[in-house]
Scaffold this active site. Structure first.
Site, short mmCIF file in Angstrom:
data_model
loop_
_atom_site.label_atom_id
_atom_site.label_comp_id
_atom_site.label_asym_id
_atom_site.label_seq_id
_atom_site.Cartn_x
_atom_site.Cartn_y
_atom_site.Cartn_z
N ALA A 1 0.99 -1.67 0.33
CA ALA A 1 -0.21 -0.27 0.03
C ALA A 1 1.08 1.89 -0.08
CB ALA A 1 -1.29 0.44 1.06
N GLY A 2 1.97 0.94 -0.19
CA GLY A 2 3.05 2.23 -0.14
C GLY A 2 2.87 3.17 -1.76
N LYS B 1 -2.21 -15.24 -10.55
CA LYS B 1 -3.74 -14.56 -9.92
C LYS B 1 -4.77 -15.68 -10.12
CE LYS B 1 -2.62 -9.67 -9.57
NZ LYS B 1 -2.40 -10.05 -8.41
N ASP C 1 7.59 -8.25 4.59
CA ASP C 1 7.68 -9.09 2.56
C ASP C 1 6.30 -9.92 3.25
OD1 ASP C 1 8.50 -10.16 0.74
OD2 ASP C 1 10.58 -10.77 1.25
N VAL C 2 5.62 -9.91 2.33
CA VAL C 2 4.55 -11.14 2.49
C VAL C 2 4.67 -12.07 2.29
CG1 VAL C 2 2.71 -8.89 2.50
CG2 VAL C 2 4.05 -10.49 -0.01
N TYR D 1 2.35 -14.91 -14.05
CA TYR D 1 1.73 -13.89 -13.66
C TYR D 1 0.23 -14.47 -13.87
CZ TYR D 1 -0.98 -8.87 -12.52
OH TYR D 1 -1.19 -8.05 -12.05
N1 LIG Z 1 -1.57 -1.59 -12.73
C1 LIG Z 1 -2.21 -2.54 -12.44
O1 LIG Z 1 -2.00 -1.94 -14.37
C2 LIG Z 1 -2.86 -3.49 -12.84
C3 LIG Z 1 -3.90 -4.29 -13.68
C4 LIG Z 1 -4.33 -5.56 -12.84
C5 LIG Z 1 -3.99 -5.76 -11.83
N2 LIG Z 1 -3.31 -4.95 -10.86
C6 LIG Z 1 -3.14 -5.79 -9.43
O2 LIG Z 1 -3.20 -4.67 -9.01
C7 LIG Z 1 -2.19 -4.39 -7.30
C8 LIG Z 1 -1.79 -3.14 -7.31
O3 LIG Z 1 -1.16 -2.92 -8.76
P1 LIG Z 1 -0.08 -1.59 -8.48
O4 LIG Z 1 0.06 -1.04 -9.80
O5 LIG Z 1 -0.49 -0.32 -7.45
O6 LIG Z 1 1.70 -2.05 -8.01
P2 LIG Z 1 2.28 -1.48 -7.48
O7 LIG Z 1 3.81 -2.07 -8.44
O8 LIG Z 1 2.30 -0.16 -8.20
O9 LIG Z 1 2.66 -0.77 -5.87
C9 LIG Z 1 2.84 -2.14 -5.34
C10 LIG Z 1 3.29 -2.02 -4.57
O10 LIG Z 1 4.58 -3.55 -3.02
C11 LIG Z 1 4.96 -3.24 -2.37
N3 LIG Z 1 5.10 -4.74 -2.53
C12 LIG Z 1 5.45 -5.42 -3.93
N4 LIG Z 1 6.89 -6.50 -3.25
C13 LIG Z 1 5.89 -6.83 -1.75
C14 LIG Z 1 6.68 -7.62 -1.01
N5 LIG Z 1 6.50 -9.22 -1.32
N6 LIG Z 1 5.61 -7.71 -0.09
C15 LIG Z 1 4.86 -6.26 0.22
N7 LIG Z 1 4.64 -5.54 -0.83
C16 LIG Z 1 5.30 -5.15 -2.09
C17 LIG Z 1 6.40 -2.55 -3.57
O11 LIG Z 1 6.90 -2.40 -3.06
C18 LIG Z 1 4.70 -1.07 -3.90
O12 LIG Z 1 5.05 -0.32 -3.63
C19 LIG Z 1 -1.44 -6.43 -7.99
O13 LIG Z 1 -1.74 -7.54 -6.97
C20 LIG Z 1 -1.55 -6.18 -9.20
O14 LIG Z 1 -0.84 -7.20 -9.75
C21 LIG Z 1 -2.48 -3.63 -11.62
#
Ligand SMILES: NC(=O)c1ccc[n+]([C@@H]2O[C@H](COP(=O)([O-])OP(=O)(O)OC[C@H]3O[C@@H](n4cnc5c(N)ncnc54)[C@H](O)[C@@H]3O)[C@@H](O)[C@H]2O)c1
Length: 251
Positions: free
Chosen positions: A14-15, A164, A63-64, A160
């Site tokens: 959620a950062g 999912k 880290d999850v 990926y």
């Molecule tokens: N952005 C898109 O276009 C999109 C489309 C479909 C689905 N999603 C899904 O939405 C979700 C969020 O996507 P987003 O684009 O906001 O991601 P993002 O990569 O912008 O941000 C995700 C955050 O997760 C953190 N993170 C990564 N690995 C981690 C770990 N092991 N433990 C704890 N934190 C961790 C990162 O540091 C980052 O701040 C994801 O599950 C992604 O698969 C995104």
């Protein structure tokens, strides 16, 4: 409606972007929100936004994929919030090895990361909060999935997508086990979001034009959907995968 006062949420990853939007929305409805990220700095930045808006947040960097760290953070949140976590949003899902590489060219060394993050990262978090939810007789689990988990796409995200699809399957089964305890479990399958093009304006416009709603999704769209799924009003909604994609796919 959708009052979350008295509830404690954990949002992983959620950062920034979608997770940050959901954390802000849950806090705006009154939940105490534990903001997780790998990066403490990013988690704290989201907490500052929440607190500036009058909400309550706790930064928990872990880290999850580290089961011990997940359990320790859940215990810390319970102690600091004075109540156990009863809303979990599994959002961390973008792994550095995700790549946009056709499977035939994808090095096997890059298979495990996206699958582990989406499956084991979510399992560890669910496992760490589930007993408290069942004991309380109330809980909400929201899994962030993707259109890639539901539809074949020729964009190099097969592994990926497998992660999912796998976690969506888990959520469906979990929902059946925990429904009698007042716990719901659903997946939100996101479509093209406003960070999909990683800042490229031309690609953003091209992607937006492909969506029936003619725009990309935002963290606020995700936040609104998560607030609903987390709310007391959504108690009859469980075991589902809901597309949140501007109409890009309809089943
Ligand atoms: N952005 C898109 O276009 C999109 C489309 C479909 C689905 N999603 C899904 O939405 C979700 C969020 O996507 P987003 O684009 O906001 O991601 P993002 O990569 O912008 O941000 C995700 C955050 O997760 C953190 N993170 C990564 N690995 C981690 C770990 N092991 N433990 C704890 N934190 C961790 C990162 O540091 C980052 O701040 C994801 O599950 C992604 O698969 C995104």
């Amino acid at each position: 409606m959708f009052d979350l006062a008295g509830h404690v949420a954990l949002v992983t990853g959620a950062g920034q972007n979608m997770g940050a939007g959901a954390a802000r929305a849950l806090a705006a409805q009154g939940a105490v929100v534990a903001v997780n990220d790998l990066s403490l700095e990013r988690a704290e930045a989201t907490c500052e936004e929440i607190e500036a808006a009058g909400g309550t947040a706790i930064a928990v960097a872990f880290d999850v994929l580290d089961a011990d760290a997940v359990r320790a953070a859940v215990a810390r949140v319970r102690a600091e919030a004075g109540r156990p976590i009863d809303i979990l949003m599994n959002n961390a899902g973008i792994h550095p090895d995700m790549g946009a590489v056709p499977f035939r060219q994808l090095d096997p060394a890059r298979w495990r990361g996206p699958i582990d993050l989406n499956i084991y990262g979510s399992l560890y978090c669910v496992h760490a909060v589930l007993e408290d939810m069942c004991a309380a007789g109330w809980g909400r689990i929201v899994q962030i999935s993707s259109g890639a988990g539901r539809t074949g796409l020729n964009i190099g995200v097969a592994v990926y997508g497998a992660g999912k699809s796998g976690i969506e399957g888990f959520i469906r089964h979990l929902s059946q086990e925990v429904a009698p305890h007042g716990v719901t479990a659903n997946s939100l399958a996101l479509g093209l979001m406003n960070n999909s093009a990683r800042g490229d304006a031309a690609v953003t416009a091209h992607l937006a034009a492909s969506v029936p709603a003619k725009r990309l999704g935002t963290p606020e769209d995700v936040g609104a959907a998560v607030v609903f799924l987390a709310s007391p009003e959504a108690s009859w909604l469980t075991g589902q995968t809901i597309n949140l994609n501007g109409g890009a796919t309809t089943n």
